[in-house]
Write a protein that holds these residues in place. Structure first.
Motif, PDB file in Angstrom:
ATOM      1  N   LEU A 159       0.843  -1.184   0.000  1.00 41.91           N
ATOM      2  CA  LEU A 159       0.000   0.000   0.000  1.00 41.91           C
ATOM      3  C   LEU A 159       0.886   1.244   0.000  1.00 41.91           C
ATOM      4  N   ASN A 160       0.642   2.130  -0.961  1.00 40.79           N
ATOM      5  CA  ASN A 160       1.390   3.368  -1.036  1.00 40.79           C
ATOM      6  C   ASN A 160       1.045   4.253   0.173  1.00 40.79           C
ATOM      7  N   PRO A 161       2.041   4.830   0.854  1.00 39.81           N
ATOM      8  CA  PRO A 161       1.751   5.620   2.056  1.00 39.81           C
ATOM      9  C   PRO A 161       1.034   6.944   1.771  1.00 39.81           C
ATOM     10  N   PHE A 162       0.954   7.340   0.492  1.00 35.79           N
ATOM     11  CA  PHE A 162       0.333   8.620   0.162  1.00 35.79           C
ATOM     12  C   PHE A 162      -1.133   8.485  -0.247  1.00 35.79           C
ATOM     13  N   GLU A 163      -1.741   7.351   0.102  1.00 34.27           N
ATOM     14  CA  GLU A 163      -3.129   7.115  -0.300  1.00 34.27           C
ATOM     15  C   GLU A 163      -4.072   8.231   0.147  1.00 34.27           C
ATOM     16  N   ALA A 164      -3.998   8.644   1.399  1.00 36.00           N
ATOM     17  CA  ALA A 164      -4.941   9.639   1.925  1.00 36.00           C
ATOM     18  C   ALA A 164      -4.815  10.971   1.206  1.00 36.00           C
ATOM     19  N   VAL A 165      -3.596  11.366   0.908  1.00 36.09           N
ATOM     20  CA  VAL A 165      -3.371  12.622   0.184  1.00 36.09           C
ATOM     21  C   VAL A 165      -4.043  12.558  -1.182  1.00 36.09           C
ATOM     22  N   VAL A 166      -3.865  11.445  -1.851  1.00 30.40           N
ATOM     23  CA  VAL A 166      -4.415  11.281  -3.194  1.00 30.40           C
ATOM     24  C   VAL A 166      -5.935  11.162  -3.154  1.00 30.40           C
TER      25      VAL A 166
ATOM     26  N   TYR B 226     -10.966   4.781  -5.510  1.00 30.66           N
ATOM     27  CA  TYR B 226      -9.962   4.646  -6.566  1.00 30.66           C
ATOM     28  C   TYR B 226      -8.568   5.051  -6.100  1.00 30.66           C
ATOM     29  N   SER B 227      -8.499   5.899  -5.082  1.00 35.33           N
ATOM     30  CA  SER B 227      -7.190   6.206  -4.501  1.00 35.33           C
ATOM     31  C   SER B 227      -6.613   4.959  -3.829  1.00 35.33           C
ATOM     32  N   ARG B 228      -7.470   4.189  -3.174  1.00 36.46           N
ATOM     33  CA  ARG B 228      -7.026   2.937  -2.553  1.00 36.46           C
ATOM     34  C   ARG B 228      -6.566   1.953  -3.627  1.00 36.46           C
ATOM     35  N   LEU B 229      -7.292   1.917  -4.732  1.00 37.07           N
ATOM     36  CA  LEU B 229      -6.919   1.032  -5.834  1.00 37.07           C
ATOM     37  C   LEU B 229      -5.499   1.331  -6.310  1.00 37.07           C
ATOM     38  N   VAL B 230      -5.227   2.579  -6.668  1.00 37.62           N
ATOM     39  CA  VAL B 230      -3.903   2.881  -7.226  1.00 37.62           C
ATOM     40  C   VAL B 230      -2.821   2.821  -6.156  1.00 37.62           C
ATOM     41  N   ALA B 231      -3.186   3.058  -4.892  1.00 38.19           N
ATOM     42  CA  ALA B 231      -2.193   2.911  -3.826  1.00 38.19           C
ATOM     43  C   ALA B 231      -1.731   1.462  -3.717  1.00 38.19           C
ATOM     44  N   ARG B 232      -2.600   0.532  -4.074  1.00 40.54           N
ATOM     45  CA  ARG B 232      -2.213  -0.884  -4.086  1.00 40.54           C
ATOM     46  C   ARG B 232      -1.510  -1.269  -5.393  1.00 40.54           C
TER      47      ARG B 232
ATOM     48  N   SER C 270       5.389   8.195  -6.841  1.00 42.27           N
ATOM     49  CA  SER C 270       5.409   9.521  -6.232  1.00 42.27           C
ATOM     50  C   SER C 270       3.983  10.062  -6.143  1.00 42.27           C
ATOM     51  N   VAL C 271       3.787  11.111  -5.345  1.00 44.43           N
ATOM     52  CA  VAL C 271       2.456  11.695  -5.198  1.00 44.43           C
ATOM     53  C   VAL C 271       1.897  12.188  -6.532  1.00 44.43           C
ATOM     54  N   PRO C 272       2.656  12.939  -7.356  1.00 42.94           N
ATOM     55  CA  PRO C 272       2.082  13.395  -8.629  1.00 42.94           C
ATOM     56  C   PRO C 272       1.643  12.253  -9.548  1.00 42.94           C
ATOM     57  N   VAL C 273       2.454  11.199  -9.635  1.00 48.78           N
ATOM     58  CA  VAL C 273       2.099  10.070 -10.499  1.00 48.78           C
ATOM     59  C   VAL C 273       0.934   9.294  -9.903  1.00 48.78           C
ATOM     60  N   LEU C 274       0.928   9.133  -8.582  1.00 46.68           N
ATOM     61  CA  LEU C 274      -0.175   8.414  -7.944  1.00 46.68           C
ATOM     62  C   LEU C 274      -1.489   9.176  -8.126  1.00 46.68           C
ATOM     63  N   ALA C 275      -1.440  10.499  -7.998  1.00 47.50           N
ATOM     64  CA  ALA C 275      -2.648  11.306  -8.201  1.00 47.50           C
ATOM     65  C   ALA C 275      -3.129  11.196  -9.643  1.00 47.50           C
ATOM     66  N   LEU C 276      -2.206  11.195 -10.574  1.00 48.64           N
ATOM     67  CA  LEU C 276      -2.568  11.041 -11.976  1.00 48.64           C
ATOM     68  C   LEU C 276      -3.191   9.678 -12.228  1.00 48.64           C
ATOM     69  N   ALA C 277      -2.613   8.640 -11.638  1.00 43.05           N
ATOM     70  CA  ALA C 277      -3.161   7.285 -11.787  1.00 43.05           C
ATOM     71  C   ALA C 277      -4.552   7.187 -11.170  1.00 43.05           C
TER      72      ALA C 277
ATOM     73  N   LEU D 251       1.300   2.553 -17.051  1.00 43.52           N
ATOM     74  CA  LEU D 251       1.602   3.439 -15.924  1.00 43.52           C
ATOM     75  C   LEU D 251       2.660   2.872 -14.993  1.00 43.52           C
ATOM     76  N   ILE D 252       2.890   1.566 -15.047  1.00 42.03           N
ATOM     77  CA  ILE D 252       3.974   0.993 -14.248  1.00 42.03           C
ATOM     78  C   ILE D 252       5.292   1.648 -14.637  1.00 42.03           C
ATOM     79  N   GLU D 253       5.526   1.803 -15.936  1.00 39.83           N
ATOM     80  CA  GLU D 253       6.766   2.412 -16.406  1.00 39.83           C
ATOM     81  C   GLU D 253       6.816   3.898 -16.063  1.00 39.83           C
ATOM     82  N   LEU D 254       5.671   4.555 -16.082  1.00 37.93           N
ATOM     83  CA  LEU D 254       5.635   5.957 -15.689  1.00 37.93           C
ATOM     84  C   LEU D 254       6.009   6.098 -14.213  1.00 37.93           C
ATOM     85  N   ALA D 255       5.476   5.197 -13.388  1.00 38.44           N
ATOM     86  CA  ALA D 255       5.793   5.233 -11.964  1.00 38.44           C
ATOM     87  C   ALA D 255       7.260   4.922 -11.701  1.00 38.44           C
ATOM     88  N   GLU D 256       7.803   4.007 -12.488  1.00 35.36           N
ATOM     89  CA  GLU D 256       9.206   3.615 -12.310  1.00 35.36           C
ATOM     90  C   GLU D 256      10.178   4.573 -12.985  1.00 35.36           C
TER      91      GLU D 256
END
Length: 338
Positions: free
Chosen positions: A20-27, A55-61, A67-74, A191-196
């Motif tokens: 779980l990504n730690p920035f879920e709540a922010v996103v 959907y924030s929980r989805l992408v956090a998993r 990063s926060v910008p990419v997670l928010a975009l996802a 988006l995996i490659e975008l995140a990486e």
């Protein structure tokens, strides 16, 4: 509400760690605000349902180290996907091939960079916003691949609408051929490659081992979706679901069709693991250096995160537990008027 057959759903076994990504709540705060600003959701009922579908929980998993910008975009992209998906399944567009065709054409124009027309509404504005933000994070090659995959999904939606209009349940081979695009898997995997912040080298991407990894991981995800979403789709009268396709094509008990799809998950994970081992041989054959090996294997781990993360989210979200029926979603067909 229609009666549905009694069925027991298994808990699929996906042997990768839960993350779980730690920035879920922010996103989460960002994405609800984004969807409301664009009027993808408007009243409190829609906002509550949107929050419950998480959907924030989805992408956090799915992208646990993004990063926060990419997670928010996802998160915004996946929110947009699901609003769009509801249009095709539950609103007027889903039963009108002409409206569906016009929507896909307008989406293509947005992806090609065309300015929005005065009639553009929430769906088109949302896609344009995602397009512009992605272009800031991505190179031209990545964007071309992502946009091509996304357009393939829009075209496959026409096949769904045609089936629905004709009452034509697809055969298993045809369904499997189309399912990855029905579920927006190829652009989501991009988006995996975008995140990486790493693009898998073309020689590796073209190898049988890597193509197998992507293909099998995608089908594990869609089989998981079809198992956990079965009751929802039976209630909605939807038949684009592998369990239902097997059930109808084979005239077998529904429970037997469920077991067949669960078995497919196990089989595909086995193929995935064999391909992962084969990829190491590909690295040697191609003379791939250590940095590219490491980064490619992180993208493979991204596929594992997707398989396990989607399962975890599917069991947490209210999207499948509290199904919305036809006619209960806002239709955006007004923005298709020229």
């Amino acid at each position: 509400m229609p009666d549905i057959p009694s069925v027991s759903l298994p808990d699929p076994f996906i042997p990768y760690p839960s993350k779980l990504n730690p920035f879920e709540a922010v996103v989460a705060d960002h994405t609800i605000a984004w969807a409301r600003r664009l009027k993808l959701i408007e009243d409190e009922t829609a906002t509550s349902r949107f929050a419950g579908e998480s959907y924030s929980r989805l992408v956090a998993r799915l992208y646990p180290e993004a990063s926060v910008p990419v997670l928010a975009l996802a998160a915004d992209l996946n929110s947009w996907f699901h609003v769009y998906d509801d249009q095709f399944e539950l609103a007027e567009v889903g039963s009108d091939p002409d409206l569906a065709r016009r929507m896909a054409d307008k989406f293509r124009a947005v992806l090609d960079g065309a300015p929005l027309e005065a009639t553009a509404g929430p769906i088109l504005h949302g896609l344009a916003d995602i397009r512009d933000r992605m272009r800031l994070h991505a190179g031209a090659r990545w964007w071309h691949r992502f946009a091509t995959h996304l357009q393939d999904c829009f075209e496959t939606a026409q096949w769904e609408v045609d089936n629905r209009t004709r009452g034509r349940i697809p055969d298993p081979d045809s369904y499997v051929e189309h399912k990855l695009n029905i579920a927006y898997v190829p652009p989501s995997f991009d988006l995996i490659e975008l995140a990486e912040q790493f693009e898998v080298p073309d020689a590796i991407r073209a190898s049988a081992a890597y193509r197998t990894l992507v293909h099998e991981a995608g089908h594990v995800v869609v089989c998981t979706n079809d198992l956990i979403g079965l009751r929802r789709e039976l209630l909605q009268g939807e038949f684009h679901n592998l369990v239902i396709v097997y059930w109808k094509a084979l005239s077998c008990p529904l429970q037997e069709a469920v077991q067949m799809v669960d078995q497919k998950i196990s089989e595909r994970i086995g193929i995935f693991e064999a391909a992962k081992a084969d990829l190491l041989r590909v690295f040697d054959e191609l003379g791939i250096d250590e940095n590219r090996r490491h980064s490619t294997l992180r993208c493979v781990m991204g596929l594992e995160n997707w398989m396990r993360g989607y399962l975890d989210w599917a069991k947490e979200t209210r999207r499948f537990a509290d199904p919305v029926l036809r006619g209960e979603v806002t239709g955006f067909q007004r923005e298709l008027v020229d």
